[in-house]
Design an enzyme around this catalytic site. Structure first.
Site, mmCIF file in Angstrom:
data_model
loop_
_atom_site.group_PDB
_atom_site.id
_atom_site.type_symbol
_atom_site.label_atom_id
_atom_site.label_comp_id
_atom_site.label_asym_id
_atom_site.label_seq_id
_atom_site.Cartn_x
_atom_site.Cartn_y
_atom_site.Cartn_z
ATOM 1 N N SER A 25 0.822 -1.210 0.000
ATOM 2 C CA SER A 25 0.000 0.000 0.000
ATOM 3 C C SER A 25 0.859 1.264 0.000
ATOM 4 C CB SER A 25 -0.875 -0.020 1.255
ATOM 5 O OG SER A 25 -1.579 1.182 1.367
ATOM 6 N N HIS A 27 0.199 5.583 -0.372
ATOM 7 C CA HIS A 27 -0.648 6.740 -0.660
ATOM 8 C C HIS A 27 0.033 7.503 -1.782
ATOM 9 C CE1 HIS A 27 -3.778 9.562 0.408
ATOM 10 N NE2 HIS A 27 -2.901 10.534 0.225
ATOM 11 N N GLN A 101 -6.922 -1.115 0.919
ATOM 12 C CA GLN A 101 -6.522 -0.996 2.324
ATOM 13 C C GLN A 101 -7.466 -0.059 3.083
ATOM 14 O OE1 GLN A 101 -3.187 1.345 4.171
ATOM 15 N NE2 GLN A 101 -2.299 -0.691 4.426
ATOM 16 N N GLU A 165 2.190 0.439 11.803
ATOM 17 C CA GLU A 165 2.820 1.749 11.552
ATOM 18 C C GLU A 165 2.340 2.849 12.517
ATOM 19 O OE1 GLU A 165 3.748 -0.803 9.192
ATOM 20 O OE2 GLU A 165 4.927 0.914 8.536
ATOM 21 N N TYR A 167 -0.845 3.566 13.365
ATOM 22 C CA TYR A 167 -2.187 4.109 13.115
ATOM 23 C C TYR A 167 -3.174 3.597 14.181
ATOM 24 C CZ TYR A 167 -0.366 5.831 8.670
ATOM 25 O OH TYR A 167 0.360 6.498 7.720
ATOM 26 N N ARG A 176 1.935 1.817 24.982
ATOM 27 C CA ARG A 176 2.401 3.191 24.775
ATOM 28 C C ARG A 176 1.242 4.175 24.607
ATOM 29 N NH1 ARG A 176 6.953 5.598 22.592
ATOM 30 N NH2 ARG A 176 6.706 7.309 21.127
ATOM 31 N N ARG A 215 -2.481 -6.194 8.373
ATOM 32 C CA ARG A 215 -1.103 -5.694 8.504
ATOM 33 C C ARG A 215 -0.808 -5.582 9.993
ATOM 34 N NH1 ARG A 215 2.138 -1.660 5.218
ATOM 35 N NH2 ARG A 215 4.232 -2.251 5.882
ATOM 36 N N HIS A 253 5.493 5.396 12.548
ATOM 37 C CA HIS A 253 6.007 6.603 11.882
ATOM 38 C C HIS A 253 6.818 7.461 12.843
ATOM 39 C CE1 HIS A 253 4.306 5.825 8.070
ATOM 40 N NE2 HIS A 253 3.063 5.862 8.485
ATOM 41 N N ALA A 311 6.617 -2.017 -2.634
ATOM 42 C CA ALA A 311 5.791 -0.839 -2.897
ATOM 43 C C ALA A 311 6.579 0.102 -3.809
ATOM 44 C CB ALA A 311 5.380 -0.190 -1.591
ATOM 45 N N GLN A 340 12.754 10.584 -2.443
ATOM 46 C CA GLN A 340 12.666 11.984 -2.838
ATOM 47 C C GLN A 340 11.397 12.360 -3.608
ATOM 48 O OE1 GLN A 340 17.269 12.157 -3.510
ATOM 49 N NE2 GLN A 340 16.397 14.025 -4.279
ATOM 50 N N GLU A 651 19.785 24.136 -6.865
ATOM 51 C CA GLU A 651 18.612 23.299 -6.574
ATOM 52 C C GLU A 651 18.557 22.059 -7.455
ATOM 53 O OE1 GLU A 651 16.084 24.347 -4.173
ATOM 54 O OE2 GLU A 651 17.687 25.746 -3.724
ATOM 55 N N ALA A 654 18.715 14.798 -8.748
ATOM 56 C CA ALA A 654 18.543 13.801 -9.809
ATOM 57 C C ALA A 654 17.092 13.708 -10.245
ATOM 58 C CB ALA A 654 19.036 12.453 -9.307
HETATM 59 P P1 NAP Z 1 23.578 22.693 -2.044
HETATM 60 O O1 NAP Z 1 22.489 21.891 -1.470
HETATM 61 O O2 NAP Z 1 23.257 23.895 -2.821
HETATM 62 O O3 NAP Z 1 24.519 23.103 -0.833
HETATM 63 C C1 NAP Z 1 25.654 23.873 -1.019
HETATM 64 C C2 NAP Z 1 26.249 24.263 0.333
HETATM 65 O O4 NAP Z 1 27.367 25.073 0.082
HETATM 66 C C3 NAP Z 1 25.307 25.038 1.194
HETATM 67 O O5 NAP Z 1 25.415 24.521 2.504
HETATM 68 C C4 NAP Z 1 25.814 26.476 1.126
HETATM 69 O O6 NAP Z 1 25.622 26.920 2.436
HETATM 70 C C5 NAP Z 1 27.261 26.320 0.747
HETATM 71 N N1 NAP Z 1 27.738 27.340 -0.197
HETATM 72 C C6 NAP Z 1 27.145 27.786 -1.325
HETATM 73 N N2 NAP Z 1 27.889 28.705 -1.935
HETATM 74 C C7 NAP Z 1 28.992 28.844 -1.201
HETATM 75 C C8 NAP Z 1 30.146 29.659 -1.325
HETATM 76 N N3 NAP Z 1 30.306 30.502 -2.332
HETATM 77 N N4 NAP Z 1 31.087 29.567 -0.369
HETATM 78 C C9 NAP Z 1 30.940 28.720 0.653
HETATM 79 N N5 NAP Z 1 29.869 27.924 0.819
HETATM 80 C C10 NAP Z 1 28.908 27.991 -0.096
HETATM 81 O O7 NAP Z 1 24.498 21.828 -2.968
HETATM 82 P P2 NAP Z 1 25.085 20.356 -2.801
HETATM 83 O O8 NAP Z 1 25.307 19.959 -1.388
HETATM 84 O O9 NAP Z 1 26.270 20.372 -3.680
HETATM 85 O O10 NAP Z 1 23.984 19.448 -3.392
HETATM 86 C C11 NAP Z 1 23.633 19.586 -4.773
HETATM 87 C C12 NAP Z 1 22.283 19.004 -5.016
HETATM 88 O O11 NAP Z 1 22.346 17.608 -4.905
HETATM 89 C C13 NAP Z 1 21.285 19.497 -3.999
HETATM 90 O O12 NAP Z 1 20.228 20.155 -4.658
HETATM 91 C C14 NAP Z 1 20.788 18.288 -3.337
HETATM 92 O O13 NAP Z 1 19.366 18.235 -3.387
HETATM 93 C C15 NAP Z 1 21.314 17.132 -4.151
HETATM 94 N N6 NAP Z 1 21.753 16.106 -3.208
HETATM 95 C C16 NAP Z 1 20.826 15.564 -2.400
HETATM 96 C C17 NAP Z 1 21.199 14.614 -1.504
HETATM 97 C C18 NAP Z 1 20.168 13.987 -0.632
HETATM 98 O O14 NAP Z 1 20.493 13.337 0.307
HETATM 99 N N7 NAP Z 1 18.890 14.127 -0.891
HETATM 100 C C19 NAP Z 1 22.499 14.218 -1.394
HETATM 101 C C20 NAP Z 1 23.439 14.796 -2.226
HETATM 102 C C21 NAP Z 1 23.047 15.761 -3.125
HETATM 103 P P3 NAP Z 1 25.806 28.402 2.916
HETATM 104 O O15 NAP Z 1 25.347 29.269 1.778
HETATM 105 O O16 NAP Z 1 24.977 28.505 4.152
HETATM 106 O O17 NAP Z 1 27.255 28.517 3.215
HETATM 107 FE FE1 SF4 Z 2 12.272 4.512 -4.906
HETATM 108 FE FE2 SF4 Z 2 13.250 7.001 -4.848
HETATM 109 FE FE3 SF4 Z 2 11.480 6.238 -6.703
HETATM 110 FE FE4 SF4 Z 2 10.689 6.541 -4.199
HETATM 111 S S1 SF4 Z 2 11.461 8.142 -5.528
HETATM 112 S S2 SF4 Z 2 10.174 4.864 -5.548
HETATM 113 S S3 SF4 Z 2 12.466 5.778 -3.118
HETATM 114 S S4 SF4 Z 2 13.566 5.485 -6.440
#
Ligand code: NAP
Ligand code: SF4
Length: 668
Positions: A25, A27, A101, A165, A167, A176, A215, A253, A311, A340, A651, A654
């Protein structure tokens, strides 16, 4: 037959399923969307066509108080029956089977009318619940039975009663949340009376030939959860009350144990279902992080369960069962457990989709149509955006050439897969490799695109997906040998010493800290770190976590004043934050960088000078676009499309990259 256990039929009593794959299941947000049932029908029909053995819908409430959110999906009247008919007709028309469900959110509801066995607010909820009166309990039981009868009328093959979960039903079954002194509380027999009465009432309404799945919360993973003996008492009682199948529920949760995030090893909880198999006779379903047919087959072959629930893996690839049956498992688009686009979207009150499969929940919008005019297309860059564009365009019948400077495809995923807990990212690369072979993409690896290639290729469309490169912050001393960039560290080209400062607290800064903590993603390590009691000697299946200290001392610095890790995913950010905290990683905001020298990183923190002594400083300060070829290609008069990080690096994730690549592949 490549997976003999997975593809053997199973008699569930009222129905027989042709294989052992249950779509768990989920949502989707379509349940409440305008025109959502037509889209849901398409969503489930696609999975039925993909040969899912049995589909279970997202949770549908038996009354208003059981809503997950205001105006959430419920089934209480004939107008709703008509809408559900659209779904059941679609699934049955494709030869599938589907159960609905029934979920009463109890105190997890996001509205002011929430009810629970006792007036205790959950730590993750906004609203304090009202205590259900005895009359309220009786009418809720009747509502469950009424909704089950309506589901039968709507054409479902059965229902699943959501008893886990955290609910409402689960709130009744554990000490609890159930502090009642009447016959609906007290010892385990009193606490499980509510689900038992619900099941009996449903069975009485729907008769013997209608599937009932329950479940069951086998491991609550919260304090004052049930003991294993109590879980077994509940399992035996629901079996006796008329349930045909028991599905496994792991963790509430509000539990502080990640149970489906990517840090959870594959099949990490099948041992719980295996334990229950010794206690009851009806079929049991194993769950959580079963994302490949190999993992599923092992669980079934070892006799740990009778079916497996997938799922998210069926969001990622609706044809997973069919591909597995045909021995084409390398063509499966594997779920990487990132959350994500599925769970994070739902928690943000958006419609669910899938990072690796943007067509999920948007099947009509992303239907791939063959091209009328076959074009010669150049794709520059083989990261996720370029791969998605190339395979989509090639699948439509175009001649696609892809140029990639590196020795292999995958771009940033080649780095992500080296982070502990992200090994599944390699599956996406494998999937694209396979799809390129199947669709005939002509791949030029270790080959940078050149002006010659651009000008002489007679391209009708050019897709620039050259990705990003690390941003170089302007800090005096950036040329010091202590300075490393995240890509060279993750590739293993240069390894930092034991004292490390990370500049940047985005997803990559957090990934870098996880990489430098550097511990295994094995089952024992996972259970130890998150305090899961595999002996189930303790209530709720919890024990004191066992942390292996990191040999590195790590600090993460960032300039802004906001909360650390604010950009991380809604459902996974807390996991990353807790992991770093458990390993003593210091996080420091409001930092102004002064210089880097032999001593380390000189800063001002909230206006006060501070030196971060460091063997190395790792730069994770975001990325900038690699878009040099855009203007050159445009000047050459070519029809240019720019996608992913090459278009906008800020921003970037992937999810956007793959969606943009897919859309351009559909449009050219
Ligand atoms: P990000 O999310 O944009 O973070 C960049 C970091 O660098 C920020 O903490 C920023 O913080 C700092 N920064 C920016 N410009 C700067 C500068 N000129 N000097 C010093 N610090 C600076 O970029 P990222 O960590 O490279 O990630 C890239 C993308 O990949 C993100 O959008 C993220 O969503 C994705 N990603 C996601 C995951 C996940 O777990 N979901 C994992 C890896 C990557 P301050 O400005 O506060 O210093
Ligand atoms: Fe799997 Fe990520 Fe797709 Fe969710 S977004 S189904 S966790 S690959």
């Amino acid at each position: 037959m490549p997976y003999p256990h997975l593809f053997s039929p199973l008699n569930l009593g009222p129905i027989t399923v042709p294989n052992r794959i249950l779509m768990g299941s989920m949502h989707t947000g379509l349940e409440e969307a305008r025109g959502g049932f037509t889209r849901l029908a398409s969503f489930y029909r696609t999975r039925a066509n993909g040969e899912v053995g049995l589909i279970v819908t997202g949770g549908i409430s038996p009354n208003r108080r059981g809503w997950l959110a205001p105006f959430g999906a419920k089934l209480t009247g004939s107008s709703e029956v008509r809408k559900h008919r659209i779904i059941t007709d679609a699934v049955h028309g494709s030869g599938g089977r589907i159960a609905m469900q029934i979920l009463h959110a109890g105190r997890y509801g996001y509205h002011p009318f929430v009810v629970a066995p006792s007036r205790l607010k959950s730590p993750i909820s906004l609203f304090k619940p009202f205590t259900l009166s005895q009359r309220g309990i009786r009418s809720t039981i009747a509502d469950f039975a009424h909704t089950a009868a309506l589901a039968q009328e709507a054409g479902y093959d059965g229902i699943e009663v959501m008893g886990s979960e955290g609910y409402l039903i689960n709130q009744f079954t554990v000490p609890r949340t159930n502090k009642r002194a009447d016959e609906w509380g007290g010892d385990i027999h009193g606490r499980i009376r509510f689900p038992i009465e619900i099941i009996k009432a449903i069975r009485q309404k729907v008769g013997a030939d209608f599937l009932i799945i329950y479940r069951l919360s086998m491991l609550d993973l919260v304090e004052e959860g049930n003991s294993w003996d109590e879980v077994v008492i509940q399992a035996r009682a629901v079996q006796a009350a008329g349930v045909n199948v028991i599905n496994t529920g792991i963790g509430w949760h509000e539990a502080r144990v990640p149970t489906i995030a990517s840090v959870v090893p594959r099949g990490a909880y099948s041992w719980v279902t295996a334990r229950m198999k010794k206690e009851i006779d009806i079929p049991l379903i194993a769950v959580n992080r079963i994302n490949t047919p190999e993992v599923a087959e092992d669980i079934l072959a070892n006799g740990e369960a009778d079916m497996v629930s997938m799922a998210r893996p069926l969001l990622a690839d609706p044809n997973l069962p069919q591909k597995a049956r045909m021995g084409k498992s390398t063509s499966i688009n594997t779920c990487i457990a990132c959350n994500q686009a599925c769970l994070d979207h739902i928690f943000e009150r958006k419609e669910a989709s899938c990072l690796v499969n943007p067509a999920a929940c948007r099947e009509e919008e992303f239907a791939i149509e063959p091209t009328i005019v076959r074009k010669k297309i150049l794709v520059v860059g083989a990261g996720p955006a370029g791969c998605a564009a190339a395979v989509t365009a090639a699948e439509r019948g175009h001649e696609v050439h892809m140029y990639e400077r590196a020795e292999s495809i995958g771009g940033q995923f080649n780095l992500a897969m080296r982070v502990p807990g992200k090994a599944d990212y390699a599956e996406t690369i494998r999937y694209y490799q396979q799809r390129m072979e199947e669709t005939g993409v002509i791949l030029h690896l270790s080959t940078s695109v050149s002006i010659d290639i651009l000008q002489k290729g007679q391209w009708q469309e050019v897709i620039i997906a050259a990705g990003v490169r690390p941003r170089q912050p302007q800090i005096p001393g950036m040329d010091h040998p202590k300075v490393l960039y995240y890509d060279e560290v993750l590739r293993g080209d240069r390894m930092p010493g034991n004292q490390v400062v990370i500049i940047g607290a985005g997803g990559i800064g957090v990934d870098m800290a996880t990489f430098l903590i550097g511990q295994s993603n094995g089952q024992d390590h996972y259970l130890d770190e998150w305090g899961v009691d595999a002996s189930v000697a303790n209530r709720g299946g919890l024990q004191r976590p066992i942390i292996v200290p990191s040999k590195r001392q790590i600090s993460i610095c960032f300039r802004s004043a906001g909360k650390f890790g604010a950009s991380l995913g809604k459902t996974t950010g807390w996991v990353h934050r807790m992991h770093l905290k458990k390993h003593g990683v210091e996080t420091c905001g409001q930092v102004r960088y002064i210089r880097i020298d032999d001593e380390g990183l000189h800063t001002e923190v909230k206006g006060q000078p501070r030196l971060f002594p460091a063997d190395h400083i790792v730069i994770c300060a975001g990325q900038v676009e690699q878009n040099e070829w855009v203007e050159i290609a445009r000047e050459a008069g070519l029809n240019v499309h720019v996608v992913g990080g090459a278009r906008i690096a800020g921003e970037l994730d992937a999810k956007r990259a793959i969606e943009e690549g897919t859309r351009v592949g559909m449009a050219v």
